[in-house]
Design a protein around this motif. Structure first.
Motif, short mmCIF file in Angstrom:
data_model
loop_
_atom_site.label_atom_id
_atom_site.label_comp_id
_atom_site.label_asym_id
_atom_site.label_seq_id
_atom_site.Cartn_x
_atom_site.Cartn_y
_atom_site.Cartn_z
N ALA A 240 28.99 43.00 33.81
CA ALA A 240 29.39 43.71 32.60
C ALA A 240 30.66 44.50 32.84
N ALA A 241 30.85 44.96 34.06
CA ALA A 241 32.07 45.67 34.47
C ALA A 241 32.17 45.54 35.97
N SER A 242 33.36 45.82 36.52
CA SER A 242 33.56 45.65 37.95
C SER A 242 32.68 46.57 38.78
N ALA A 330 34.19 35.05 42.95
CA ALA A 330 35.22 35.69 42.12
C ALA A 330 34.81 37.10 41.73
N ASP A 331 33.58 37.27 41.25
CA ASP A 331 33.12 38.60 40.88
C ASP A 331 32.95 39.48 42.11
N PHE A 333 34.95 39.58 44.71
CA PHE A 333 36.24 40.16 45.07
C PHE A 333 36.73 41.15 44.02
N ILE A 334 36.39 40.93 42.76
CA ILE A 334 36.76 41.93 41.75
C ILE A 334 35.99 43.22 41.99
N GLY A 335 34.67 43.10 42.19
CA GLY A 335 33.85 44.29 42.44
C GLY A 335 34.24 45.00 43.72
N CYS A 336 34.47 44.23 44.77
CA CYS A 336 34.86 44.80 46.06
C CYS A 336 36.20 45.51 45.95
N TRP A 337 37.19 44.86 45.35
CA TRP A 337 38.54 45.45 45.25
C TRP A 337 38.53 46.71 44.39
N SER A 338 37.69 46.72 43.37
CA SER A 338 37.58 47.92 42.55
C SER A 338 37.16 49.10 43.41
#
Length: 460
Positions: A240-242, A330-331, A333-338
């Motif tokens: 739902a969000a990073s 993909a999610d 790396f988005i969550g991790c990078w956030s």
């Protein structure tokens, strides 16, 4: 006189009628309880074919990631995700028990549908879709690699055309290309910041303070600026969000000898200065450096491909597996990078050189982004959660990802064991503190479970 050959006609006829009625009821029951199969699917199903077309294209993408400049781990994960979704959406009309991801993945609102009352050859659909999305996602590939894309597409095309009439083949190719174009159109709106596809955006200025990340020294070369600091703002696929799979705050920075931060940094220092050959080999096996390998998400794709081949998987299972794994990494790396750029925690090399040993260097190059959490750990945890759901908890396999680089294959009794080793390799390499590894695995498992919660199969 009663004819002996006809006197039992009445009872026999009634008996036959009862049998016929029963047979018709059985047929109706089978029809009503079987998955719906439309006229467009009447010729064949996706499951009628092996997974060769899918595994071959993902093998090629691993090569493209390795040899195309700019494909960092987050960028590679993004490419694998859109490719996996493209494959799945292209062949799911031939999978009656399954359904599209439209309405389940964020902002995916429409995907072209096949013609009714028309036959499709699903490997041809897959080949066309994978060819189109690969060209779109790797526009800067070298001429040699562009030629490799042409060669693979042509080889499958010639093989498949010989197996059917021209109209079915052309219809299948057109449909596959249409699905790929739709998924690519969806992909171009996923950036949360205009600089998200710039590896080292010049406008980013890292915060300054005690315990905060600074550009780190490299074994060969000068320190690099922050890599993709805006990646955490990208649109996720299923989260739902990073920050949906939130992790705990990192350990409080301290140089006090009795603090947890000091103790964890000291562990990195001691482990790396007394590193066994086995741990050094593990660190090198899982390093997956960009430019030399297909990066960590590519390693996850490689393992997925190996398992599919081990299982002699059909095309339907391959499509589901690549979609799930692509979305998961993909999610991840988005969550991790956030989280990395929220906490901006300093790396072990910075702390150890300041507190313990000014000459110390890790076994591996420290990547140019903040410490917490470990990207290897998050993506490995997500991968393990997805593959466990697909293939089971105690699935034994051998990882041959780096055979061509001279590494000894690694044996695992489960995907969780694989994820644990991949995560711990970063401590052995001097890249991460233990907390970044443990908390990263937990975040990855949470992300993997969100992917597992997607409804691929139709509900009753």
């Amino acid at each position: 006189m009663t004819n002996p050959f006809t006197r039992h006609t009445g009872p026999v006829l009634r008996h036959n009628i009862n049998l016929l009625t029963l047979l018709l009821l059985v047929i109706m029951l089978v029809v009503l309880t079987s998955p719906l199969r439309t006229s467009a699917q009447a010729e064949t199903l996706t499951a009628d074919y092996d997974a060769e077309v899918a595994t071959a294209w993902f093998d090629l993408q691993l090569k493209l990631v390795r040899e195309t400049g700019g494909f960092t781990p987050p960028v590679a994960a993004r490419a694998f995700a859109y490719t996996g979704v493209t494959l799945y959406e292209a062949v799911v009309p031939g999978m009656p028990e399954y359904q599209s991801m439209v309405g389940q993945l964020n902002d995916l609102q429409v995907v072209p549908q096949p013609e009714t009352n028309a036959a499709y050859h699903w490997p041809s659909v897959a080949n066309s879709a994978l060819d189109s999305i690969t060209r779109a996602l790797f526009p800067t590939a070298t001429e040699e690699n562009q030629a490799a894309i042409d060669t693979l597409n042509r080889a499958f095309g010639q093989q498949f055309l010989a197996e059917m009439d021209t109209s079915t083949y052309e219809r299948s190719v057109t449909y596959g290309r249409a699905v790929a174009n739709a998924i690519f159109d969806w992909s171009v709106s996923d950036g949360g910041h205009e600089g998200y596809l710039t590896n080292f955006p010049a406008d980013y200025v890292p915060p300054v303070g005690d315990g905060l990340w600074i550009p780190t020294p490299r074994l060969n070369g000068d320190p690099q600026p922050a890599l993709q600091p805006y990646w955490g703002e990208n649109r996720t696929f299923v989260l739902a969000a990073s920050d949906q799979c939130a992790i705990t705050e990192p350990l409080a920075y301290s140089t006090e000898v009795d603090s947890n931060f000091y103790i964890e940094a000291l562990e990195v220092y001691k482990v790396t200065t007394n590193l066994s050959s086995e741990k050094a080999e593990i660190a090198e096996f899982w390093a997956d450096d960009p430019g030399q390998t297909a990066t960590p998400p590519g390693h996850s794709i490689s393992v997925t491909t190996q398992v599919l081949r081990q299982e002699a998987a059909r095309l339907d299972l391959a499509a589901e597996a690549y979609a799930r794994i692509g979305i998961a990494v993909a999610d991840a790396f988005i969550g991790c990078w956030s989280n990395k750029y929220v906490h901006n925690l300093l790396r072990p090399v910075t702390y150890i050189q300041e507190v313990f040993d000014a000459e110390w260097m890790p076994l591996l190059n420290t990547p140019p982004f903040p410490e917490y959490p470990s990207g290897h750990s998050v993506q490995s945890g997500a991968t393990a959660a997805v593959l466990t759901t697909l293939f089971g908890e105690n699935y034994a396999f051998t990882d041959h990802t780096h055979d061509d680089r001279g590494f000894t294959p690694r044996n695992f009794s489960s995907f969780a064991e694989m994820a644990e080793e991949a995560a711990m390799s970063r401590l052995y390499g001097g890249i991460h503190y233990r907390a970044a590894i443990v908390d990263g695995i937990a975040q990855g498992e949470c992300i993997g479970e969100q992917v597992n919660a997607l409804t691929f199969k139709r509900t009753a």
